[in-house]
Write a protein that holds these residues in place. Structure first.
Motif, PDB file in Angstrom:
ATOM      1  N   THR A 130       0.822  -1.221   0.000  1.00  0.00           N
ATOM      2  CA  THR A 130       0.000   0.000   0.000  1.00  0.00           C
ATOM      3  C   THR A 130       0.856   1.271   0.000  1.00  0.00           C
ATOM      4  O   THR A 130       0.339   2.369  -0.102  1.00  0.00           O
ATOM      5  CB  THR A 130      -0.931   0.056   1.235  1.00  0.00           C
ATOM      6  OG1 THR A 130      -0.119   0.009   2.418  1.00  0.00           O
ATOM      7  CG2 THR A 130      -1.924  -1.082   1.253  1.00  0.00           C
ATOM      8  N   ARG A 131       2.154   1.096   0.132  1.00  0.00           N
ATOM      9  CA  ARG A 131       3.072   2.237   0.270  1.00  0.00           C
ATOM     10  C   ARG A 131       2.911   3.247  -0.875  1.00  0.00           C
ATOM     11  O   ARG A 131       2.795   4.446  -0.661  1.00  0.00           O
ATOM     12  CB  ARG A 131       4.506   1.695   0.299  1.00  0.00           C
ATOM     13  CG  ARG A 131       5.539   2.666   0.789  1.00  0.00           C
ATOM     14  CD  ARG A 131       5.455   2.825   2.287  1.00  0.00           C
ATOM     15  NE  ARG A 131       6.601   3.552   2.776  1.00  0.00           N
ATOM     16  CZ  ARG A 131       6.727   3.970   4.010  1.00  0.00           C
ATOM     17  NH1 ARG A 131       5.783   3.739   4.869  1.00  0.00           N
ATOM     18  NH2 ARG A 131       7.788   4.631   4.396  1.00  0.00           N
ATOM     19  N   HIS A 132       2.901   2.722  -2.102  1.00  0.00           N
ATOM     20  CA  HIS A 132       2.845   3.598  -3.275  1.00  0.00           C
ATOM     21  C   HIS A 132       1.559   4.425  -3.274  1.00  0.00           C
ATOM     22  O   HIS A 132       1.569   5.616  -3.566  1.00  0.00           O
ATOM     23  CB  HIS A 132       2.947   2.765  -4.554  1.00  0.00           C
ATOM     24  CG  HIS A 132       2.858   3.587  -5.806  1.00  0.00           C
ATOM     25  ND1 HIS A 132       3.835   4.497  -6.165  1.00  0.00           N
ATOM     26  CD2 HIS A 132       1.903   3.670  -6.771  1.00  0.00           C
ATOM     27  CE1 HIS A 132       3.482   5.096  -7.292  1.00  0.00           C
ATOM     28  NE2 HIS A 132       2.320   4.604  -7.681  1.00  0.00           N
ATOM     29  N   TYR A 163      -1.201   9.986  -2.518  1.00  0.00           N
ATOM     30  CA  TYR A 163      -2.436  10.469  -1.874  1.00  0.00           C
ATOM     31  C   TYR A 163      -2.588  11.986  -2.037  1.00  0.00           C
ATOM     32  O   TYR A 163      -1.608  12.733  -2.004  1.00  0.00           O
ATOM     33  CB  TYR A 163      -2.359  10.105  -0.394  1.00  0.00           C
ATOM     34  CG  TYR A 163      -3.660  10.104   0.357  1.00  0.00           C
ATOM     35  CD1 TYR A 163      -4.571   9.063   0.223  1.00  0.00           C
ATOM     36  CD2 TYR A 163      -3.969  11.142   1.239  1.00  0.00           C
ATOM     37  CE1 TYR A 163      -5.754   9.050   0.949  1.00  0.00           C
ATOM     38  CE2 TYR A 163      -5.148  11.126   1.976  1.00  0.00           C
ATOM     39  CZ  TYR A 163      -6.036  10.075   1.823  1.00  0.00           C
ATOM     40  OH  TYR A 163      -7.204  10.062   2.541  1.00  0.00           O
ATOM     41  N   VAL A 164      -3.831  12.436  -2.195  1.00  0.00           N
ATOM     42  CA  VAL A 164      -4.109  13.876  -2.326  1.00  0.00           C
ATOM     43  C   VAL A 164      -4.139  14.505  -0.935  1.00  0.00           C
ATOM     44  O   VAL A 164      -4.981  14.155  -0.107  1.00  0.00           O
ATOM     45  CB  VAL A 164      -5.471  14.118  -3.038  1.00  0.00           C
ATOM     46  CG1 VAL A 164      -5.764  15.609  -3.122  1.00  0.00           C
ATOM     47  CG2 VAL A 164      -5.460  13.494  -4.423  1.00  0.00           C
ATOM     48  N   LEU A 171      -2.702  22.190  12.021  1.00  0.00           N
ATOM     49  CA  LEU A 171      -3.935  21.448  11.716  1.00  0.00           C
ATOM     50  C   LEU A 171      -3.699  20.624  10.454  1.00  0.00           C
ATOM     51  O   LEU A 171      -3.376  21.163   9.403  1.00  0.00           O
ATOM     52  CB  LEU A 171      -5.087  22.426  11.495  1.00  0.00           C
ATOM     53  CG  LEU A 171      -6.367  21.866  10.839  1.00  0.00           C
ATOM     54  CD1 LEU A 171      -7.026  20.810  11.714  1.00  0.00           C
ATOM     55  CD2 LEU A 171      -7.351  22.990  10.526  1.00  0.00           C
ATOM     56  N   TRP A 172      -3.831  19.304  10.591  1.00  0.00           N
ATOM     57  CA  TRP A 172      -3.714  18.379   9.448  1.00  0.00           C
ATOM     58  C   TRP A 172      -5.118  17.951   9.049  1.00  0.00           C
ATOM     59  O   TRP A 172      -5.883  17.471   9.895  1.00  0.00           O
ATOM     60  CB  TRP A 172      -2.914  17.138   9.846  1.00  0.00           C
ATOM     61  CG  TRP A 172      -1.549  17.425  10.379  1.00  0.00           C
ATOM     62  CD1 TRP A 172      -1.219  17.741  11.671  1.00  0.00           C
ATOM     63  CD2 TRP A 172      -0.327  17.429   9.651  1.00  0.00           C
ATOM     64  NE1 TRP A 172       0.129  17.936  11.788  1.00  0.00           N
ATOM     65  CE2 TRP A 172       0.712  17.749  10.563  1.00  0.00           C
ATOM     66  CE3 TRP A 172      -0.004  17.187   8.305  1.00  0.00           C
ATOM     67  CZ2 TRP A 172       2.042  17.835  10.188  1.00  0.00           C
ATOM     68  CZ3 TRP A 172       1.336  17.264   7.931  1.00  0.00           C
ATOM     69  CH2 TRP A 172       2.332  17.585   8.851  1.00  0.00           C
ATOM     70  N   THR A 173      -5.470  18.116   7.789  1.00  0.00           N
ATOM     71  CA  THR A 173      -6.806  17.701   7.343  1.00  0.00           C
ATOM     72  C   THR A 173      -6.685  16.691   6.210  1.00  0.00           C
ATOM     73  O   THR A 173      -5.923  16.894   5.274  1.00  0.00           O
ATOM     74  CB  THR A 173      -7.639  18.909   6.864  1.00  0.00           C
ATOM     75  OG1 THR A 173      -7.060  19.418   5.669  1.00  0.00           O
ATOM     76  CG2 THR A 173      -7.677  20.006   7.907  1.00  0.00           C
ATOM     77  N   ASP A 174      -7.415  15.606   6.337  1.00  0.00           N
ATOM     78  CA  ASP A 174      -7.348  14.511   5.365  1.00  0.00           C
ATOM     79  C   ASP A 174      -8.732  14.318   4.734  1.00  0.00           C
ATOM     80  O   ASP A 174      -9.638  13.765   5.351  1.00  0.00           O
ATOM     81  CB  ASP A 174      -6.893  13.231   6.087  1.00  0.00           C
ATOM     82  CG  ASP A 174      -6.830  12.012   5.179  1.00  0.00           C
ATOM     83  OD1 ASP A 174      -7.414  12.059   4.075  1.00  0.00           O
ATOM     84  OD2 ASP A 174      -6.208  11.010   5.576  1.00  0.00           O
TER      85      ASP A 174
END
Length: 306
Positions: free
Chosen positions: A75-77, A82-83, A204-207
């Motif tokens: 799953t690393r790649h 990731y956006v 602040l980290w937003t995912d």
């Protein structure tokens, strides 16, 4: 050769199921992948010659570690492409984790984010050695490496984590109080009260994972972060009017966090990291719907290390 009856095998596996999830989740950082690794471990356990297994707990932990490591590599790649920021998948935890400070710290969003910066091998070794107390020899068998290679990986991982995650004295009652005050100030739109709770250089980290609108880069600084949260009660979010938004405090990843929901779906989770003075240094906001399934399911996980 006589085998134990199938229901006994299932019983033995179920006895250690929480532990297996706990190992896999810390290595992978997502509940869905951890559940898959546990399921794969059951398949391997069912097919193995269990008469040769002296210590089922250690044997199962080795199997799930190896499966989680393989899965992490594959799953690393996807994570690198990731956006926006990639945050771990939050889970509801039971009160037991909060009681054991080490268990809670090792499953916190902040720690999982640090573990994300390790290589897959270093991460697996760190989790097995530092969190679960496995010996270098046991880990070498689990990850199919020499003991010398495991020792090196353990040393590198420990130094890396120590540099990025200093050990704070976990004053849990203080953290709870600050979280409750933050919650009240955010709901009430009180920007000054929010400012008082935030460290000046809070991040602040937003995912949103590219699926919902979120900040693509971390938001830094108390004034900006306070303004972001003070607006909760006044702006439409993901098509939901403020009046229709439900917010509650629940235990997430071993600490108190916030869950926002509306019209039968979970919209976001918010968790916090603190400095030695109890001020908020980091906020993790997960809004990617794919990462909210474990919260939406309502399952509270026991992530203890025994």
């Amino acid at each position: 050769m006589t085998h134990p009856p199938p229901d006994l095998d299932q019983q033995v596996f179920n006895q250690h199921r929480n532990l297996l999830f706990s190992v896999a989740y810390r290595i992978l950082g997502t509940a869905a992948d951890a559940e898959d690794a546990v399921q794969d471990a059951w398949i391997k356990w069912s097919a193995s010659d269990r008469a040769q297994v002296a210590d089922p707990k250690a044997y199962l932990a080795r199997i799930v570690s190896n499966l989680a490591l393989e899965r992490l590599r594959s799953t690393r790649h996807k994570r690198e492409m990731y956006v926006g920021p990639w945050l771990p998948e939050p889970i509801l935890t039971s009160g037991d984790a909060a009681e054991a400070v080490m268990d809670a710290e090792s499953v916190s969003m902040a720690m999982l984010m640090v573990l994300e910066t390790l290589s897959p091998l270093e991460r697996a070794v760190f989790v097995l050695k530092e969190v679960f107390g496995f010996s270098h020899a046991e880990i070498a068998e689990a990850v199919e490496r020499s003991e010398a290679a495991v020792r090196q990986a353990a040393h590198r991982a420990r130094e890396h984590v120590r540099a990025r995650r200093p050990r704070f004295t976990a004053d849990r009652s203080r953290h709870r109080e600050v979280t409750e005050r933050f919650f009240a100030a955010a709901i009430g739109g009180d920007i000054n009260a929010l400012m008082e709770l935030l460290s000046p250089d809070v991040t602040l980290w937003t995912d949103g994972g590219g699926k919902v609108r979120q900040a693509i880069r971390p938001v830094v600084g108390a004034p900006t972060v306070a303004a972001w949260f003070a607006a909760i009660g006044t702006v439409t979010y993901q098509g939901v009017e403020p009046a229709d938004m439900n917010a509650e405090l629940v235990e997430i990843n071993g600490g108190l966090g916030m869950v926002f929901s509306a019209v039968g779906r979970v919209i976001a989770t918010v968790t916090f990291d603190f400095d030695t003075d109890g001020r908020i240094t980091a906020i993790h906001n997960v809004a990617n719907p794919e990462k909210l399934r474990a919260i939406a399911d309502g399952t509270a996980y026991d992530v203890g290390t025994q």
